[in-house]
Design an enzyme around this catalytic site. Structure first.
Site, short mmCIF file in Angstrom:
data_model
loop_
_atom_site.label_atom_id
_atom_site.label_comp_id
_atom_site.label_asym_id
_atom_site.label_seq_id
_atom_site.Cartn_x
_atom_site.Cartn_y
_atom_site.Cartn_z
N SER A 33 0.85 -1.19 0.00
CA SER A 33 0.00 0.00 0.00
C SER A 33 0.89 1.24 0.00
O SER A 33 2.04 1.17 -0.41
CB SER A 33 -0.95 -0.03 1.20
OG SER A 33 -1.95 0.95 1.05
N ASN A 34 0.37 2.36 0.40
CA ASN A 34 1.16 3.61 0.39
C ASN A 34 0.63 4.57 1.44
O ASN A 34 -0.34 4.26 2.15
CB ASN A 34 1.15 4.22 -1.01
CG ASN A 34 -0.26 4.53 -1.46
OD1 ASN A 34 -0.92 5.40 -0.90
ND2 ASN A 34 -0.75 3.80 -2.45
N HIS A 35 1.24 5.73 1.52
CA HIS A 35 0.98 6.68 2.61
C HIS A 35 -0.25 7.57 2.41
O HIS A 35 -0.45 8.50 3.17
CB HIS A 35 2.17 7.62 2.77
CG HIS A 35 3.38 6.98 3.37
ND1 HIS A 35 3.35 6.36 4.60
CD2 HIS A 35 4.64 6.86 2.93
CE1 HIS A 35 4.56 5.90 4.88
NE2 HIS A 35 5.36 6.19 3.87
#
Ligand code: CTP
Ligand code: CA
Length: 224
Positions: A33-35
C-alpha cells in the site's frame, strides 16, 4: 438575499471522486500500500457536494469519517476501485485523487508466507489497471476528468507528460517531497490545455474549494 442563497452551481451534475490508497494483499496477513491519507480526495468530494453536485466517493481504507450527503463506496484493491468507478458511470465529472498501488501480487498466497531459512521470498508482481486512463478512454467518459500527480522529481515536466499520457483534461501536480502525505496543507499546480497555473500553498480544504469553483465555472461557460 443573494448572499444567503448557497451557490448550487453544480446541481444536477454527478461527480465521481476516487480517494485514499489501495491495498493489495500479498498473503492473508501482508499487503502492498502507500501513505495516502485520503484528505485531499475527501475534501474535494465535500466541496463538490457543497456546490450541489451529486457525489460518489470511491475510497480505499482511510481513517476519515463518512461525509454527509456523499455516497461512499469502500474498496480495498485497484481492481475493486476500477469496478466500483465503472459501476457509478455515467458521471459528468471525475476527479481521481486516489493513490492507486501501481502493482499487486500476481497471485496472492492463500496462506501466510513463512520464513524458510533460505532467504527472502521472490515476489512476483503485475501492474494494476490505470483507473484514470480507463475513465478517460471510456465509452461513457465524464465530460471533465481531473487527475492528480504525486512527484518527487521534475514535478512540472513529469506532470505535463502525465496529463498527455493519461488523456485527462486537468492534472493537479504536487511535490510530495514537501510532505503532503497526511498533512493538512498542499502546494499544487494545475495543468490544463492552456498551460500551468501555480497555486499558493493552502489548506487541502482550500485546494478543494478552489478546484470545485473552477469546475463549476467550466460547466457554467460550457452550457451558457
Ligand atoms: N491513477 C489511477 N490508476 C492507477 C495509477 C494512477 O487512476 N493505476 C491515477 C491517480 O489517481 C492520479 C493519476 O493517475 O490521478 C496519477 O497517478 P500517479 O501515480 O502519479 O501516475 P502513474 O501513471 O502511476 O505514474 P508513476 O506512479 O509511475 O509516476
Ligand atoms: Ca503511480
Amino acid at each position: 438575499v443573494a448572499a444567503l442563497t448557497p451557490d448550487q452551481s453544480l446541481a444536477g451534475l454527478h461527480a465521481l471522486v476516487t480517494a485514499g490508497p489501495t491495498v493489495e494483499p500479498l498473503d492473508p496477513v501482508r499487503f502492498i500500500s502507500n501513505h495516502s491519507s485520503g484528505k485531499q480526495g475527501y475534501a474535494i468530494a465535500e466541496a463538490l457536494a457543497a456546490l450541489g453536485a451529486r457525489v460518489t466517493l470511491v475510497t480505499g481504507p482511510v481513517s476519515i469519517p463518512a461525509l454527509d450527503g456523499v455516497a461512499c463506496v469502500k474498496v480495498q484493491t485497484a481492481e475493486e476501485m476500477l469496478a466500483a468507478c465503472e459501476a457509478t458511470l455515467p458521471a459528468d465529472i471525475a476527479v481521481c485523487t486516489a493513490a492507486v498501488s501501481d502493482w499487486r501480487a500476481s497471485v496472492p498466497a492463500g496462506s501466510k508466507i513463512k520464513k524458510t531459512g533460505d532467504g527472502p521470498p521472490t515476489l512476483s508482481l503485475v501492474e494494476n489497471p490505470d483507473i484514470l486512463a480507463t475513465l478517460c478512454r471510456h465509452a461513457s467518459r465524464p465530460k471533465l476528468v481531473v487527475g492528480f500527480a504525486a512527484e518527487t522529481d521534475d514535478v512540472l515536466e513529469n506532470a505535463l507528460a502525465k496529463r498527455q499520457r493519461k488523456g485527462c483534461d486537468w492534472l493537479v501536480a504536487n511535490d510530495v517531497r514537501r510532505g503532503v502525505f497526511g498533512a493538512d496543507r498542499n502546494l499544487v499546480s494545475l495543468i490544463d490545455g492552456n498551460g500551468i497555473e501555480e497555486w499558493p500553498e493552502m489548506d487541502k480544504s482550500a485546494v478543494a474549494g478552489k478546484l470545485a469553483e473552477r469546475i463549476s465555472k467550466t460547466f457554467e461557460s460550457s452550457t451558457a
